[in-house]
Design an enzyme around this catalytic site. Structure first.
Site, PDB file in Angstrom:
ATOM      1  N   ASP A  65       0.778  -1.252   0.000  1.00 41.99           N
ATOM      2  CA  ASP A  65       0.000   0.000   0.000  1.00 41.99           C
ATOM      3  C   ASP A  65       0.808   1.299   0.000  1.00 41.99           C
ATOM      4  O   ASP A  65       0.450   2.247   0.715  1.00 41.99           O
ATOM      5  CB  ASP A  65      -0.970   0.017   1.192  1.00 41.99           C
ATOM      6  CG  ASP A  65      -1.822  -1.238   1.284  1.00 41.99           C
ATOM      7  OD1 ASP A  65      -1.915  -1.979   0.299  1.00 41.99           O
ATOM      8  OD2 ASP A  65      -2.394  -1.480   2.368  1.00 41.99           O
TER       9      ASP A  65
ATOM     10  N   LYS B 221      -7.181  -4.596  -2.741  1.00 39.88           N
ATOM     11  CA  LYS B 221      -7.788  -5.199  -1.559  1.00 39.88           C
ATOM     12  C   LYS B 221      -8.556  -4.164  -0.752  1.00 39.88           C
ATOM     13  O   LYS B 221      -8.342  -2.960  -0.921  1.00 39.88           O
ATOM     14  CB  LYS B 221      -6.708  -5.849  -0.682  1.00 39.88           C
ATOM     15  CG  LYS B 221      -5.690  -4.858  -0.129  1.00 39.88           C
ATOM     16  CD  LYS B 221      -4.556  -5.568   0.584  1.00 39.88           C
ATOM     17  CE  LYS B 221      -3.620  -4.589   1.242  1.00 39.88           C
ATOM     18  NZ  LYS B 221      -4.175  -3.819   2.340  1.00 39.88           N
TER      19      LYS B 221
ATOM     20  N   CYS C 127      -1.876  -2.216   8.057  1.00 37.91           N
ATOM     21  CA  CYS C 127      -1.785  -3.248   7.014  1.00 37.91           C
ATOM     22  C   CYS C 127      -0.483  -4.040   7.073  1.00 37.91           C
ATOM     23  O   CYS C 127      -0.489  -5.255   6.856  1.00 37.91           O
ATOM     24  CB  CYS C 127      -1.975  -2.627   5.638  1.00 37.91           C
ATOM     25  SG  CYS C 127      -3.669  -2.018   5.380  1.00 37.91           S
TER      26      CYS C 127
END
Length: 183
Positions: free
Chosen positions: A17, A79, A112
């Site tokens: 990310d 995601k 994350c």
């Protein structure tokens, strides 16, 4: 003891990310992106697969331009889960690599990256986090994320240590390229 050693033939790089809108609010943005780029370059040089993820790209934008342009095949796993392991396309790429050691880099350390590290460990992967290639919006969250992962058994390392572990020895053409990246 084997979990502490990285082997280029059994390791995959996962960049979590590092996206435009998320990176824009990170104070350590430049350092993290520079270290992610070093890891991507080394992965290409040493034959490590690279898996790139993007959390809700419609809202957070794509991976930052610097990484998009450096990665050989820009095919991010999109995601909405925080733990990458909860996304079936991520699991498919990871399992398909046939490797059991994972280098993690990306954003944010306490969300994350942390949840992915825990998910990987649950699935019996050895996890190494490049502490200088991850960040959070606050120093406190960054530290908490790293401490949580270390307490859970994740190896917390740094980009340079990871690069030299993957190399294993000096005097090779790969060593010359990688050593020039860190000077």
């Amino acid at each position: 003891m084997d979990k502490y050693f990285l082997d280029r033939n059994d390791t995959v790089l996962v960049i979590v990310d590092v996206q435009e809108r998320l990176a824009a609010v990170m104070t350590q943005r430049e350092k993290v992106i520079a270290n992610c780029l070093r890891l991507v370059h080394a992965a290409d040089l040493l034959g490590l697969p690279v898996i790139l993820t993007e959390q809700y790209p419609k809202g957070l934008g794509p991976t930052v331009r610097e990484i998009r342009e450096k990665i050989k095949r820009y095919e991010p796993v999109e995601k909405i889960t925080f733990d990458c392991c909860s996304e079936s396309s991520f699991q498919g790429k990871l399992t398909g690599s046939g490797r059991k050691k994972v280098i993690l880099a990306g954003m944010e350390t306490h969300v994350c990256v942390l949840q992915t590290a825990l998910g990987l460990m649950r699935d019996d992967y050895s996890v190494h986090v490049a502490g200088d290639a991850v960040c959070s919006r606050t120093k406190e969250n960054f530290r908490t994320g790293l401490e949580f992962m270390r307490d859970a058994g994740v190896v917390i390392s740094c980009t340079e240590t990871i690069l030299f572990q993957l190399l294993g020895m000096a005097g090779t053409p790969e060593f010359k390229v990688i050593s020039s990246m860190i000077k």
